[in-house]
Motif scaffolding. Structure first.
Motif, PDB file in Angstrom:
ATOM      1  N   GLN A  38     -19.100  37.781  19.467  1.00  0.00           N
ATOM      2  CA  GLN A  38     -19.443  38.540  20.664  1.00  0.00           C
ATOM      3  C   GLN A  38     -19.970  37.595  21.732  1.00  0.00           C
ATOM      4  OE1 GLN A  38     -22.794  41.298  20.432  1.00  0.00           O
ATOM      5  NE2 GLN A  38     -21.776  42.703  21.839  1.00  0.00           N
ATOM      6  N   TYR A  39     -19.305  37.586  22.870  1.00  0.00           N
ATOM      7  CA  TYR A  39     -19.767  36.839  24.033  1.00  0.00           C
ATOM      8  C   TYR A  39     -20.642  37.754  24.885  1.00  0.00           C
ATOM      9  CZ  TYR A  39     -16.277  33.588  22.389  1.00  0.00           C
ATOM     10  OH  TYR A  39     -15.550  32.734  21.597  1.00  0.00           O
ATOM     11  N   PRO A  40     -21.494  37.182  25.746  1.00  0.00           N
ATOM     12  CA  PRO A  40     -22.443  37.999  26.510  1.00  0.00           C
ATOM     13  C   PRO A  40     -21.786  39.147  27.261  1.00  0.00           C
ATOM     14  CG  PRO A  40     -22.980  35.684  26.726  1.00  0.00           C
ATOM     15  CD  PRO A  40     -21.681  35.739  25.981  1.00  0.00           C
ATOM     16  N   ASN A  41     -22.383  40.326  27.114  1.00  0.00           N
ATOM     17  CA  ASN A  41     -21.940  41.536  27.818  1.00  0.00           C
ATOM     18  C   ASN A  41     -20.496  41.923  27.491  1.00  0.00           C
ATOM     19  OD1 ASN A  41     -24.463  41.814  29.239  1.00  0.00           O
ATOM     20  ND2 ASN A  41     -23.801  40.085  30.498  1.00  0.00           N
ATOM     21  N   ARG A  42     -20.063  41.594  26.303  1.00  0.00           N
ATOM     22  CA  ARG A  42     -18.712  41.945  25.879  1.00  0.00           C
ATOM     23  C   ARG A  42     -18.752  42.673  24.541  1.00  0.00           C
ATOM     24  NH1 ARG A  42     -14.679  38.976  28.187  1.00  0.00           N
ATOM     25  NH2 ARG A  42     -13.383  40.687  27.443  1.00  0.00           N
ATOM     26  N   GLY A  43     -17.642  43.301  24.194  1.00  0.00           N
ATOM     27  CA  GLY A  43     -17.519  43.872  22.862  1.00  0.00           C
ATOM     28  C   GLY A  43     -17.219  42.792  21.836  1.00  0.00           C
ATOM     29  N   LEU A  44     -17.262  43.178  20.563  1.00  0.00           N
ATOM     30  CA  LEU A  44     -16.959  42.226  19.496  1.00  0.00           C
ATOM     31  C   LEU A  44     -15.463  41.953  19.457  1.00  0.00           C
ATOM     32  CD1 LEU A  44     -19.751  43.514  18.662  1.00  0.00           C
ATOM     33  CD2 LEU A  44     -19.103  42.948  16.311  1.00  0.00           C
ATOM     34  N   GLN A  45     -15.143  40.701  19.113  1.00  0.00           N
ATOM     35  CA  GLN A  45     -13.745  40.309  18.972  1.00  0.00           C
ATOM     36  C   GLN A  45     -13.503  39.820  17.551  1.00  0.00           C
ATOM     37  OE1 GLN A  45     -12.673  37.421  21.972  1.00  0.00           O
ATOM     38  NE2 GLN A  45     -13.941  38.428  23.504  1.00  0.00           N
ATOM     39  N   PHE A  46     -12.426  40.252  16.963  1.00  0.00           N
ATOM     40  CA  PHE A  46     -12.076  39.878  15.606  1.00  0.00           C
ATOM     41  C   PHE A  46     -11.715  38.391  15.527  1.00  0.00           C
ATOM     42  CE2 PHE A  46     -10.271  40.046  11.487  1.00  0.00           C
ATOM     43  CZ  PHE A  46      -9.008  39.460  11.536  1.00  0.00           C
ATOM     44  N   LEU A  47     -12.258  37.681  14.511  1.00  0.00           N
ATOM     45  CA  LEU A  47     -11.954  36.274  14.294  1.00  0.00           C
ATOM     46  C   LEU A  47     -11.033  36.056  13.104  1.00  0.00           C
ATOM     47  CD1 LEU A  47     -15.224  34.146  14.698  1.00  0.00           C
ATOM     48  CD2 LEU A  47     -13.092  33.931  15.998  1.00  0.00           C
ATOM     49  N   LEU A  48     -11.411  36.613  11.962  1.00  0.00           N
ATOM     50  CA  LEU A  48     -10.625  36.423  10.755  1.00  0.00           C
ATOM     51  C   LEU A  48     -11.086  37.406   9.689  1.00  0.00           C
ATOM     52  CD1 LEU A  48     -12.799  34.851   8.768  1.00  0.00           C
ATOM     53  CD2 LEU A  48     -12.075  32.855  10.077  1.00  0.00           C
ATOM     54  N   LYS A  49     -10.291  37.499   8.627  1.00  0.00           N
ATOM     55  CA  LYS A  49     -10.650  38.393   7.526  1.00  0.00           C
ATOM     56  C   LYS A  49     -10.132  37.869   6.206  1.00  0.00           C
ATOM     57  CE  LYS A  49      -6.630  41.435   8.231  1.00  0.00           C
ATOM     58  NZ  LYS A  49      -6.191  42.816   8.627  1.00  0.00           N
ATOM     59  N   TYR A  50     -10.826  38.252   5.137  1.00  0.00           N
ATOM     60  CA  TYR A  50     -10.373  38.001   3.780  1.00  0.00           C
ATOM     61  C   TYR A  50     -10.033  39.341   3.149  1.00  0.00           C
ATOM     62  CZ  TYR A  50     -10.281  37.154  -1.172  1.00  0.00           C
ATOM     63  OH  TYR A  50      -9.881  37.124  -2.487  1.00  0.00           O
ATOM     64  N   ILE A  51      -8.791  39.422   2.657  1.00  0.00           N
ATOM     65  CA  ILE A  51      -8.378  40.639   1.960  1.00  0.00           C
ATOM     66  C   ILE A  51      -8.107  40.314   0.497  1.00  0.00           C
ATOM     67  CG2 ILE A  51      -6.689  42.507   1.875  1.00  0.00           C
ATOM     68  CD1 ILE A  51      -8.580  42.495   4.327  1.00  0.00           C
ATOM     69  N   THR A  52      -7.247  39.335   0.267  1.00  0.00           N
ATOM     70  CA  THR A  52      -6.931  38.899  -1.084  1.00  0.00           C
ATOM     71  C   THR A  52      -6.238  37.549  -0.980  1.00  0.00           C
ATOM     72  OG1 THR A  52      -5.886  39.540  -3.165  1.00  0.00           O
ATOM     73  CG2 THR A  52      -4.661  39.990  -1.153  1.00  0.00           C
ATOM     74  N   GLY A  53      -6.047  36.879  -2.121  1.00  0.00           N
ATOM     75  CA  GLY A  53      -5.282  35.641  -2.113  1.00  0.00           C
ATOM     76  C   GLY A  53      -6.148  34.417  -1.922  1.00  0.00           C
ATOM     77  N   ASP A  54      -5.674  33.476  -1.148  1.00  0.00           N
ATOM     78  CA  ASP A  54      -6.339  32.192  -0.935  1.00  0.00           C
ATOM     79  C   ASP A  54      -7.766  32.400  -0.453  1.00  0.00           C
ATOM     80  OD1 ASP A  54      -5.279  29.090   0.699  1.00  0.00           O
ATOM     81  OD2 ASP A  54      -7.050  29.592  -0.489  1.00  0.00           O
ATOM     82  N   ASN A  55      -8.699  31.703  -1.087  1.00  0.00           N
ATOM     83  CA  ASN A  55     -10.113  31.878  -0.730  1.00  0.00           C
ATOM     84  C   ASN A  55     -10.455  31.303   0.632  1.00  0.00           C
ATOM     85  OD1 ASN A  55     -10.589  33.189  -3.137  1.00  0.00           O
ATOM     86  ND2 ASN A  55     -11.428  31.390  -4.169  1.00  0.00           N
ATOM     87  N   LEU A  56      -9.648  30.388   1.135  1.00  0.00           N
ATOM     88  CA  LEU A  56      -9.885  29.803   2.450  1.00  0.00           C
ATOM     89  C   LEU A  56      -9.022  30.538   3.466  1.00  0.00           C
ATOM     90  CD1 LEU A  56     -11.399  27.602   4.007  1.00  0.00           C
ATOM     91  CD2 LEU A  56      -9.388  26.130   3.665  1.00  0.00           C
ATOM     92  N   VAL A  57      -9.681  31.162   4.408  1.00  0.00           N
ATOM     93  CA  VAL A  57      -8.992  31.958   5.421  1.00  0.00           C
ATOM     94  C   VAL A  57      -9.106  31.261   6.760  1.00  0.00           C
ATOM     95  CG1 VAL A  57      -8.930  34.181   6.584  1.00  0.00           C
ATOM     96  CG2 VAL A  57      -9.560  34.063   4.168  1.00  0.00           C
ATOM     97  N   LYS A  58      -8.000  31.147   7.455  1.00  0.00           N
ATOM     98  CA  LYS A  58      -8.018  30.527   8.788  1.00  0.00           C
ATOM     99  C   LYS A  58      -7.871  31.599   9.853  1.00  0.00           C
ATOM    100  CE  LYS A  58      -6.251  26.071   7.219  1.00  0.00           C
ATOM    101  NZ  LYS A  58      -7.561  25.397   7.395  1.00  0.00           N
ATOM    102  N   GLY A  59      -8.620  31.410  10.935  1.00  0.00           N
ATOM    103  CA  GLY A  59      -8.582  32.387  12.010  1.00  0.00           C
ATOM    104  C   GLY A  59      -8.311  31.745  13.350  1.00  0.00           C
ATOM    105  N   SER A  60      -8.683  32.457  14.391  1.00  0.00           N
ATOM    106  CA  SER A  60      -8.417  31.982  15.742  1.00  0.00           C
ATOM    107  C   SER A  60      -9.450  30.939  16.171  1.00  0.00           C
ATOM    108  CB  SER A  60      -8.425  33.164  16.719  1.00  0.00           C
ATOM    109  OG  SER A  60      -9.622  33.899  16.591  1.00  0.00           O
ATOM    110  N   HIS A  61      -9.093  30.175  17.189  1.00  0.00           N
ATOM    111  CA  HIS A  61      -9.971  29.170  17.804  1.00  0.00           C
ATOM    112  C   HIS A  61     -10.459  28.113  16.825  1.00  0.00           C
ATOM    113  CE1 HIS A  61      -9.867  31.806  21.238  1.00  0.00           C
ATOM    114  NE2 HIS A  61     -10.402  32.789  20.544  1.00  0.00           N
ATOM    115  N   GLY A  62      -9.700  27.836  15.760  1.00  0.00           N
ATOM    116  CA  GLY A  62     -10.051  26.780  14.827  1.00  0.00           C
ATOM    117  C   GLY A  62     -11.067  27.154  13.769  1.00  0.00           C
ATOM    118  N   PHE A  63     -11.485  28.407  13.730  1.00  0.00           N
ATOM    119  CA  PHE A  63     -12.442  28.858  12.735  1.00  0.00           C
ATOM    120  C   PHE A  63     -11.767  29.124  11.390  1.00  0.00           C
ATOM    121  CE2 PHE A  63     -16.467  29.288  14.831  1.00  0.00           C
ATOM    122  CZ  PHE A  63     -16.146  29.398  16.173  1.00  0.00           C
ATOM    123  N   GLU A  64     -12.537  28.946  10.340  1.00  0.00           N
ATOM    124  CA  GLU A  64     -12.098  29.282   8.998  1.00  0.00           C
ATOM    125  C   GLU A  64     -13.294  29.783   8.210  1.00  0.00           C
ATOM    126  OE1 GLU A  64     -10.390  25.548   7.860  1.00  0.00           O
ATOM    127  OE2 GLU A  64     -12.280  24.820   7.018  1.00  0.00           O
TER     128      GLU A  64
END
Lengths: 114, 115
Positions: A38-64
């Motif tokens: 969440q950036y100032p005065n904004r709503g939350l934005q989804f980055l990444l999720k774990y559902i099943t499978g590989d324990n290392l999940v990669k998301g947007s903007h270089g996050f994991e």
């Protein structure tokens, strides 16, 4: 009911250094795990999720994030922090099959200093 | 960005007055949610809807009611506002139902101050 803990209210890192934002969870069954930003005065934005499978999940903007079932953790990581990564980060969890109740942590404020 | 519009974005009201917040989506998603955000608490679910006229309570539903007469609109009503309801309210929608795997998409929030 499922729950999430973010043990750090604030994380400070220098630009270019690795960052970690911690999250632990509690569910009765298997979890679906999410990270939002969440950036100032904004709503939350989804980055990444774990559902099943590989324990290392990669998301947007270089996050994991790494899912660790034995430690019931889902820490958010980035190898090189940017000043623009400064924001409020939320971890969230759902029980499998429960489309109705996503529980959020209290949030961690990340500050990246030049 | 997901097509979610909240109105009003800011409102100041007095204790005891009714308040209605509106959430409008253009994504035709089945699930819609109202959360409140307070420092130290993260986001807490107030009510959610799983279809037209189908709603249920969340974690902090006391003092709030909701209605959903159309797929695209989800209204949150405070029948008699109290100072403890001063908060930022977020509407969210969920990606198509995959048994709980769908992430949420959030509106920009409605900041409510009850004096």
């Amino acid at each position: 009911a499922q729950s999430v803990a973010q043990p750090e209210d604030q994380v400070n890192v220098a630009e270019g250094n690795p960052l970690t934002v911690k999250c632990t969870y509690s569910v009765s069954g298997n979890p679906y795990l999410f990270w939002y930003v969440q950036y100032p005065n904004r709503g939350l934005q989804f980055l990444l999720k774990y559902i099943t499978g590989d324990n290392l999940v990669k998301g947007s903007h270089g996050f994991e994030a790494e899912f660790n079932k034995s430690q019931t953790s889902f820490h958010l990581k980035k190898p090189y922090a940017l000043v623009s990564d400064s924001a409020l980060y939320f971890c969230a969890v759902r029980d499998i099959g429960n489309n109705n109740d996503m529980r959020f942590g209290a949030g961690t404020r990340l500050t990246v200093k030049p | 960005d997901a097509g979610i519009t909240q109105s009003p974005r800011h409102k100041v009201t007095e204790t005891g007055t009714p308040v209605t917040l509106r959430c409008h989506q253009t994504e035709n998603h089945r699930y819609m949610y109202w959360y409140r955000q307070d420092p130290g608490h993260g986001l807490r679910l107030i009510h959610y809807s799983y279809g037209v006229k189908d709603t249920d309570k969340g974690e902090v539903s006391d003092g709030y009611s909701v209605s959903r007469s159309k797929t695209e609109d989800f209204l949150l009503t405070l029948e008699s506002a109290t100072s403890s309801q001063t908060s930022v309210y977020f509407c969210a929608i969920s990606a198509p139902d995959r048994g709980g795997t769908g992430e949420l998409f959030f509106g920009e929030g409605s900041r409510l101050t009850v004096l």
